[in-house]
Design a protein around this motif. Sequence first.
Motif, PDB file in Angstrom:
ATOM      1  N   GLU A  35      15.843   4.409   3.538  1.00  0.00           N
ATOM      2  CA  GLU A  35      15.112   5.333   4.399  1.00  0.00           C
ATOM      3  C   GLU A  35      13.825   4.692   4.900  1.00  0.00           C
ATOM      4  N   GLU A  36      13.136   4.010   4.008  1.00  0.00           N
ATOM      5  CA  GLU A  36      11.894   3.338   4.390  1.00  0.00           C
ATOM      6  C   GLU A  36      12.152   2.251   5.428  1.00  0.00           C
ATOM      7  N   ALA A  37      13.215   1.491   5.233  1.00  0.00           N
ATOM      8  CA  ALA A  37      13.557   0.432   6.190  1.00  0.00           C
ATOM      9  C   ALA A  37      13.885   1.035   7.556  1.00  0.00           C
ATOM     10  N   ALA A  38      14.678   2.108   7.566  1.00  0.00           N
ATOM     11  CA  ALA A  38      15.031   2.768   8.824  1.00  0.00           C
ATOM     12  C   ALA A  38      13.786   3.321   9.506  1.00  0.00           C
ATOM     13  N   PHE A  39      12.917   3.949   8.740  1.00  0.00           N
ATOM     14  CA  PHE A  39      11.683   4.502   9.282  1.00  0.00           C
ATOM     15  C   PHE A  39      10.830   3.406   9.910  1.00  0.00           C
ATOM     16  N   HIS A  40      10.632   2.310   9.226  1.00  0.00           N
ATOM     17  CA  HIS A  40       9.799   1.228   9.749  1.00  0.00           C
ATOM     18  C   HIS A  40      10.414   0.590  10.997  1.00  0.00           C
ATOM     19  N   ARG A  41      11.732   0.491  11.037  1.00  0.00           N
ATOM     20  CA  ARG A  41      12.377  -0.031  12.256  1.00  0.00           C
ATOM     21  C   ARG A  41      12.129   0.915  13.428  1.00  0.00           C
ATOM     22  N   LEU A  42      12.229   2.223  13.183  1.00  0.00           N
ATOM     23  CA  LEU A  42      12.009   3.191  14.256  1.00  0.00           C
ATOM     24  C   LEU A  42      10.558   3.177  14.728  1.00  0.00           C
ATOM     25  N   MET A  82      18.052   6.831  12.961  1.00  0.00           N
ATOM     26  CA  MET A  82      17.591   8.197  13.178  1.00  0.00           C
ATOM     27  C   MET A  82      18.300   9.177  12.242  1.00  0.00           C
ATOM     28  N   VAL A  83      19.579   8.984  12.053  1.00  0.00           N
ATOM     29  CA  VAL A  83      20.326   9.846  11.136  1.00  0.00           C
ATOM     30  C   VAL A  83      19.759   9.739   9.717  1.00  0.00           C
ATOM     31  N   ILE A  84      19.445   8.530   9.310  1.00  0.00           N
ATOM     32  CA  ILE A  84      18.867   8.317   7.973  1.00  0.00           C
ATOM     33  C   ILE A  84      17.516   9.021   7.854  1.00  0.00           C
ATOM     34  N   VAL A  85      16.664   8.856   8.853  1.00  0.00           N
ATOM     35  CA  VAL A  85      15.336   9.482   8.819  1.00  0.00           C
ATOM     36  C   VAL A  85      15.465  11.004   8.928  1.00  0.00           C
ATOM     37  N   PHE A  86      16.388  11.478   9.716  1.00  0.00           N
ATOM     38  CA  PHE A  86      16.621  12.925   9.830  1.00  0.00           C
ATOM     39  C   PHE A  86      16.970  13.517   8.463  1.00  0.00           C
ATOM     40  N   GLY A  87      17.832  12.846   7.724  1.00  0.00           N
ATOM     41  CA  GLY A  87      18.182  13.293   6.381  1.00  0.00           C
ATOM     42  C   GLY A  87      16.971  13.316   5.468  1.00  0.00           C
TER      43      GLY A  87
END
Length: 86
Positions: free
Chosen positions: A5-12, A58-63
């Motif tokens: 989740e942290e990796a996805a957030f930082h990429r976004l 986005m799906v990961i961060v949404f969750g």
Amino acid sequence: MKSDEEAAFHRLVAIAQRDTGQSRRVADFLLAWWNAGECGGFDLTNLWGLDASITEDMVIVFGYVARTHSYPDALGYNKQFQSIVR
């Protein structure tokens, strides 16, 4: 925040800070979490103009958002969101 989740957030966040069509859509997504009333909402059809890897993040961060029941600044991400607004 879990590591994926942290990796996805930082990429976004990194994408949202750029100046492209995709970055505007990602910024809208993130800012809808932070303050939808002042920053606007997120049109789900914006997903159609994004790369698959971005929508997966986005799906990961949404969750994550659904699970935490908190605004990003309460989770320590105020600095990142301030940079997106700029």
